[in-house]
Design a protein around this motif. Structure first.
Motif, PDB file in Angstrom:
ATOM      1  N   ASN A 972      43.044  15.008  88.682  1.00 14.48           N
ATOM      2  CA  ASN A 972      43.058  14.890  90.143  1.00 14.48           C
ATOM      3  C   ASN A 972      43.315  16.253  90.776  1.00 14.48           C
ATOM      4  N   SER A 976      48.193  16.197  88.350  1.00 12.74           N
ATOM      5  CA  SER A 976      49.293  15.314  87.967  1.00 12.74           C
ATOM      6  C   SER A 976      48.800  14.067  87.238  1.00 12.74           C
ATOM      7  N   TRP A 977      47.574  13.692  87.498  1.00 18.24           N
ATOM      8  CA  TRP A 977      46.972  12.529  86.852  1.00 18.24           C
ATOM      9  C   TRP A 977      45.762  12.950  86.024  1.00 18.24           C
ATOM     10  N   CYS A 979      42.547  11.073  84.173  1.00 13.80           N
ATOM     11  CA  CYS A 979      41.778   9.840  83.987  1.00 13.80           C
ATOM     12  C   CYS A 979      40.900   9.999  82.750  1.00 13.80           C
ATOM     13  N   LEU A 989      44.443   5.664  83.448  1.00 15.82           N
ATOM     14  CA  LEU A 989      45.045   6.695  84.289  1.00 15.82           C
ATOM     15  C   LEU A 989      46.377   7.091  83.661  1.00 15.82           C
ATOM     16  N   TRP A 990      46.530   8.419  83.386  1.00 13.15           N
ATOM     17  CA  TRP A 990      47.690   8.918  82.657  1.00 13.15           C
ATOM     18  C   TRP A 990      48.545   9.820  83.548  1.00 13.15           C
ATOM     19  N   ASP A 991      49.811   9.783  83.256  1.00 19.73           N
ATOM     20  CA  ASP A 991      50.722  10.773  83.838  1.00 19.73           C
ATOM     21  C   ASP A 991      50.689  11.994  82.923  1.00 19.73           C
ATOM     22  N   THR A1034      42.273   4.379  92.885  1.00 16.74           N
ATOM     23  CA  THR A1034      43.225   4.854  91.883  1.00 16.74           C
ATOM     24  C   THR A1034      44.634   4.302  92.095  1.00 16.74           C
TER      25      THR A1034
END
Length: 1181
Positions: A972, A976-977, A979, A989-991, A1034
């Protein structure tokens, strides 16, 4: 009915004889004149006066006496002779003969009157002479109903040379009103003779052989009523068997036709007034060969072709039986010097195909071996549905695998079509690239060829046999020898057939066809035994051995002999195709076999091939029957168009669909590959096909202009010519690639060339021609040339069967030197650069270093371009395998990932490698650089995503959770994200900081291909193999909109910097699909399609704004880069990268520099000119 008619005729004659004297007795008495032979009598007659002459002669019991009567009318041409002619009646003891003066032989008002008539009286045969008195008399009555006096002359003469002797030529002259016939008696011990007549002029005549009986049919209107006959111009010949004539004698009758239309299709020649139409022939009766020579001729043919069986046996025992040549499929033992290296390879988890890294060239691929049918040598290239990598294990020297595949690692959705496109668009193709289908399936497909051909042969052959023997029966019953076009000078009858030698000479095709089938069967057994001994051979070694086409070729050779024999039972205009049908099939099968040798996965299906061959035969029939100017022009146009379509099919390696859109795709290919790009996708292959098209188009134009008289031979010549060109090219390219040809094969090639040359000499001897009339065809008849039994065409049968057998052996054994060579080292023989250009250096740098000379030449070529800076090519590529994805960092820095399981950061301005990361167990699929940080994210087929950092070779974070290959990643706006999308139907969707999955979405059959965050929003664009483009929110990972489904898989996507538009690109081939699509994200609708690529579009991006234009860039498997005006859909620029293979990814920088990744040529850097939107290459690494 017939006896009543005869009785009525006799009564009418006696009535006429009784009435005429009674009617004339009132005015005058008609005296009977006792006339003498060889004396001319003249008289004047009218309706009240007639003339009667009595001739008396003594009949000899041991000699046939023949009398010839000649009459001539001397009348005023102005008088109506047609309405009141002079009637001449000759009364013999048991028969009568009559004619009129003048004599009209054509039933028309414009026919020519003949005032001189000469006829032979029917002589008494030997069987009736004892029953009649020795003193014989006959009367000649001359009368008319014309009131005006008519003057005529009459002469009777005995024919001194009525009997013809064997071997003594006789000159005979005759006119339409003066026919001639002579008698021949078989000498003792003579069972058959040849009646031969020759002439210097081309006037049409008839030669007839009739039995000894009366009447003799010797006039134009009735000569065909009895016996055997044939028309003649310069030559005629009829073979007569004694058993057909009980009296041991026959008449030879010559009748001159009043017109030549029966013998010639040319315009009739008008005779000048006062010129008498006559013809002189030389008649000779010759004895024919005895029955012993029949047997000697047959024994000779059997011995010649039987010797081939003996030679084949000796070669099999002596040549292949010796230790040097035993087992042509033996894999040689490795040298002792390499045993240590092999041992090391066996101990390693993956056994490389090439133990020597120097054998790798720039852009080549590392290959692995595995024993699974779906996990072959090149499984690391593109296959998504098979697992290799860490789970693949080494193969022992015995060929047995020591590992298995984890079923959880298999992607069950097949994408074979994509694999075909990728493999077949490579520019340096190897046999392995086109032999990936299962052997058993392909073997079954090729087996259908000979099975279908067997069924075709049965259904085609039975009606043929029925038809030709019906022709032969009609000929025997009617005696019309014009039905069949024999070489009558050398036509030896036997039984019911008239030319046994022409039939038996086809034994070569049948016997050698059977021998070829035996050799192929033996070869198949040896190969199967070799495969049992070496399991790896079937999948990895040598040319793939499929014997179905060979069996079909052998069967076609047998059927060619059978059909040729059927044709020669009665060769004529109606059955010419019997002799050529299987020659078309043989030519097609040979070309298919040559192509199939190194393209085993592309060859046409059997039913399609035979349907095409049937169309060819149908065209041949139409061309012969309706060979008009319109047909020739139409055929030339269709043939050129068909050859163009076939060339396109070959150019794209069988991945071009023939359907309703083919014309549009051809126009697109011409427009962009030739007009705009000017450098074809595959230049070497293009050059070969251009040369082939030029040759064949010239042949088509030649036929349309000059109109060959024999269309069937013309069409067959096209096939044979293309076959010879293709075979010669194959052999030359084989030698140019350094492949060897065994000495035995070289001997067969030389033998085939010599035999073909001699055979063609006899083929063009032109003994007969069914395009002409029968009489014109007989002008080319010639005597026997071999053992007094075979003519030149029979020798053609012998030699052509041997030549075809040799040609088949060439195709069977030509690649014997490749049996122990790995398939990934056997070239496709497609490069003309090898043929016409300089040979590439065989010494390659380690890990694919490029040739220095080539680097210099490429750089110099780019320097010469106006306004272009030097093109620098790295001596060592960044990656050792195909580069699959790129990510832009900053101008001059390119981040890339490859199938070699590594990611790399490269400074292409200074040509230095900045950093490299390795750690994935499988090849990489996507790479992404952080937007706000130096973090790097890589996705792989090992189902994971890893995070790296510049300057640190270790993995910082690993994102695990997908069940199948990860195919898409994106970050993003603030990194921070992350995908990710996978072929397991999940979008996650990952941190980034915790590597924990925040949210995910799973949609059935949603095999993800790409994902992109939409700037300035909470939207995410995702494309997949279900052909849909979806918008996700999202915040919930729910689909909020799905755009209309496309017809083809959506390969990739990109979002404009303002977040208003999205562009996706489609899979496809041959112009179908292969487009980029612009979507309006606010209006949720399709805006434009950009569809001029020829193959699947692999990637698409928005370029930075240039002046007032918004530009989209696309790359494709057709090796071209295209720039499009987003609003007008105009293609602004087309830049080809020949030899690159599929272009997989493209990135652009703010300075308008671009980088493109490829399968075969690593990464290419380009510069965009904002003035004309042109691209030029600046580097390669």
């Amino acid at each position: 009915m017939r006896s009543a008619f005869v009785m009525y005729s006799v009564l009418s004659l006696f009535t006429l004889i009784g009435i005429l004297p009674a009617a004339s007795s009132n005015d005058a008495v008609t005296d009977v004149i006792n006339a003498d032979f060889n004396k001319t009598y003249s008289a004047i007659i009218n309706t009240t006066n007639e003339a009667i002459y009595k001739f008396t002669y003594r009949e000899m019991k041991n000699k046939t006496t023949a009398v010839r009567i000649t009459t001539e009318l001397h009348a005023d041409p102005k008088r109506d002779a047609r309405s009141f002619p002079v009637i001449v009646v000759i009364r013999q003891q048991q028969r009568t003969l009559s004619w009129t003066m003048p004599l009209f032989l054509e039933y028309s008002n414009t026919s020519t009157p003949y005032e001189t008539i000469s006829r032979n009286l029917c002589p008494l045969d030997a069987s009736h002479r004892p029953e009649i008195p020795a003193e014989q008399s006959f009367f000649v009555d001359v009368s008319t109903f014309n009131k005006e006096p008519l003057n005529f002359t009459l002469k009777a003469a005995k024919m001194e040379n009525f009997q013809i002797s064997t071997g003594i030529p006789r000159e005979i002259s005759f006119t339409p009103s003066e026919p001639q016939f002579y008698m021949y008696t078989f000498p003792a011990g003579v069972d058959s003779v040849l009646v031969h007549a020759s002439s210097e002029d081309e006037k049409c005549a008839v030669m007839s052989i009739q039995t000894i009986q009366c009447p003799v049919y010797d006039m134009n209107v009735d000569v065909e009523f009895e016996g055997k006959y044939q028309t003649m111009t310069k030559q005629a010949a009829i073979q007569i068997q004694r058993e057909d004539y009980p009296n041991g004698a026959f008449y030879v009758v010559f009748v001159l036709k009043p017109l030549d239309k029966t013998c010639s299709s040319e315009i009739e020649t008008i005779s000048l007034p006062g010129i008498t139409r006559s013809k002189t022939v030389t008649l000779e009766i010759k004895t024919t060969i005895s029955s012993d020579k029949y047997y000697w001729g047959m024994v000779f043919a059997v011995a010649v072709f039987g010797s081939f069986y003996l030679i084949a046996f000796l070669i099999g025992v002596i040549y292949h039986g010796c230790s040097k040549h035993r087992g042509i499929w033996m894999i040689p033992d490795p040298p002792e010097a390499n045993l240590d290296q092999i041992s090391d390879d066996m101990d390693s988890p993956v056994r490389p195909l090439h133990s020597n890294p120097r054998t790798q060239s720039y852009g080549s691929f590392q290959r692995q071996a595995n024993d699974d049918d779906q996990n072959d040598l090149l499984n690391t290239m593109i296959r998504d549905n098979a697992s290799t990598g860490a789970s693949s294990a080494s193969r022992g020297m015995d060929g047995n695998s020591v590992s298995s595949i984890d079923s959880d690692d298999i992607d069950f959705l097949k994408d074979a079509d994509q694999e075909k496109d990728v493999f077949r668009t490579k520019t340096e193709l190897f046999v392995y690239d086109l032999s990936r289908k299962k052997y058993k399936k392909q073997a079954r497909n090729y087996t259908i060829y000979w099975r279908n051909l067997l069924a075709i042969s049965i259904f085609y052959g039975l009606p043929v046999l029925q038809l030709v023997f019906t022709y032969q029966k009609v000929l025997n019953v009617t005696g019309n020898l014009d039905i069949c076009y024999y070489n009558f000078n050398c036509a030896h009858p036997w039984g019911l057939v008239s030319s046994f030698n022409n039939i038996f000479s086809n034994i070569g095709y049948v016997s050698l066809g059977i021998l070829f089938l035996l050799l192929v069967y033996r070869r198949q057994l040896i190969y199967n035994m070799a495969v049992q001994r070496e399991k790896m051979m079937k999948k990895e070694m040598g040319i793939p051995q499929h014997f179905g086409l060979f069996f079909a070729m052998g069967l076609a050779l047998i059927m060619e002999g059978i059909m040729s024999a059927c044709y020669h039972v009665c060769p004529n205009y109606s059955n010419f195709q019997f002799d050529t049908s299987f020659m078309y099939i043989i030519a097609c099968l040979c070309m298919l076999k040559i192509y199939q040798t190194r393209h085993p996965d592309i060859s046409a299906k059997a039913h399609t091939s035979y349907l095409l061959m049937a169309c060819v035969i149908f065209i041949a029939v139409i061309g012969v029957i309706y060979g008009t100017n319109v047909f020739w022009i139409f055929f030339a146009c269709v043939y050129m168009f068909f050859y163009l379509i076939l060339s396109v099919h070959i150019y794209f390696m069988g991945r071009w669909s023939i359907d309703r859109g083919i014309c549009r795709r051809i126009c697109v290919a011409v427009r962009y590959d030739m007009c705009r790009c000017r450098r074809p996708m595959y230049p070497d292959r293009m050059l070969l096909l251009v040369v082939g098209n030029l040759i064949n188009w010239l042949i088509a134009v030649y036929g349309a202009v000059y109109h060959s008289s024999d269309f069937a031979t013309y069409l067959l010549g096209i096939f044979i010519g293309n076959l010879m060109i293709y075979c010669t090219f194959y052999i030359i390219m084989k030698l140019r690639y350094g492949e060897k040809i065994h000495s035995l094969v070289m001997f067969i090639i030389l033998g085939a060339v010599v035999v073909w040359a001699v055979a063609l000499y006899f083929f063009f001897s032109n003994l007969t021609s069914w395009q002409l009339t029968p009489s014109k065809s007989r002008e080319g008849n010639k005597d026997c040339v071999l053992l007094e039994f075979y003519d030149a065409h029979d020798i053609w049968h012998f030699l052509s069967s041997i030549a075809l057998f040799f040609s088949f052996l060439i195709l069977l054994t030509l690649d014997d030197d490749r049996f122990s060579t790995r398939r990934d080292q056997i070239h496709m023989l497609k490069s003309f650069g090898k043929l016409f250009g300089r040979k590439r250096s065989s010494k390659k740098g380690r890990k694919g270093a490029v040739d220095t000379a080539d680097d210099d030449n490429d750089e110099a070529g780019v320097k010469n371009r106006p306004g272009a800076r030097a093109c620098r090519i790295a001596k060592s590529p960044v990656h050792e395998d195909a580069v699959v994805h790129l990510s832009a960092v900053e101008p001059g820095l390119c981040l890339s990932c490859s199938k070699d399981k590594s990611a790399a950061l490269y400074d292409f301005e200074n040509h230095r490698l900045v950093d490299r990361w390795t750690g994935h167990e499988r090849e990489l699929t996507k790479i992404q650089h952080g937007k706000t940080c130096d973090n790097i994210f890589s996705a792989s087929r090992d189902k994971s995503v890893k995070m790296w950092k510049r300057g640190n070779p270790n993995c910082l974070q690993e994102f695990n959770g997908h069940d199948l290959v990860v195919t898409a990643i994106d970050l993003n706006h603030d990194d921070s994200w992350l995908c990710s999308g996978s072929r397991d139907n999940h979008v996650k969707l990952w941190d980034v900081n915790t590597a924990q999955c925040i949210m995910e979405s799973s949609i059935h059959r949603n095999l993800v291909t790409d994902v992109k965050f939409v700037p300035h929003s909470h939207l995410l664009v995702q494309t997949g193999e279900d052909k849909e483009v979806r918008l996700f929110d999202t915040r919930t990972m729910q689909v909020i909109h799905s755009f209309p489904r496309k017809h083809y898989i959506q390969m990739a996507c990109d979002v404009s910097p303002d977040g208003l538009f999205c562009v996706t690109c489609s899979n496809g081939f041959g112009g179908k699909g292969c487009e980029a699509t612009l979507w309006d994200l606010r209006g949720r609708k399709l805006v434009h399609e950009y569809s001029d690529h020829g193959e699947a579009v692999e990637s698409c991006i928005f370029l930075p704004a240039i002046t007032e234009k918004q530009i989209i860039a696309t790359t494709s498997r057709d090796t071209t880069i295209r720039l499009w005006d987003m609003n007008t859909r105009e293609c602004l620029s087309c830049f080809p990268v020949p030899g690159s293979g599929p272009l997989t990814s493209i990135i652009c920088y703010d300075d308008l520099s671009l980088c493109v990744s490829s399968f075969n040529q690593g990464i290419i850097s380009l510069q965009l000119s904002p003035s004309d939107y042109s691209l030029h290459q600046t580097g390669q690494f």
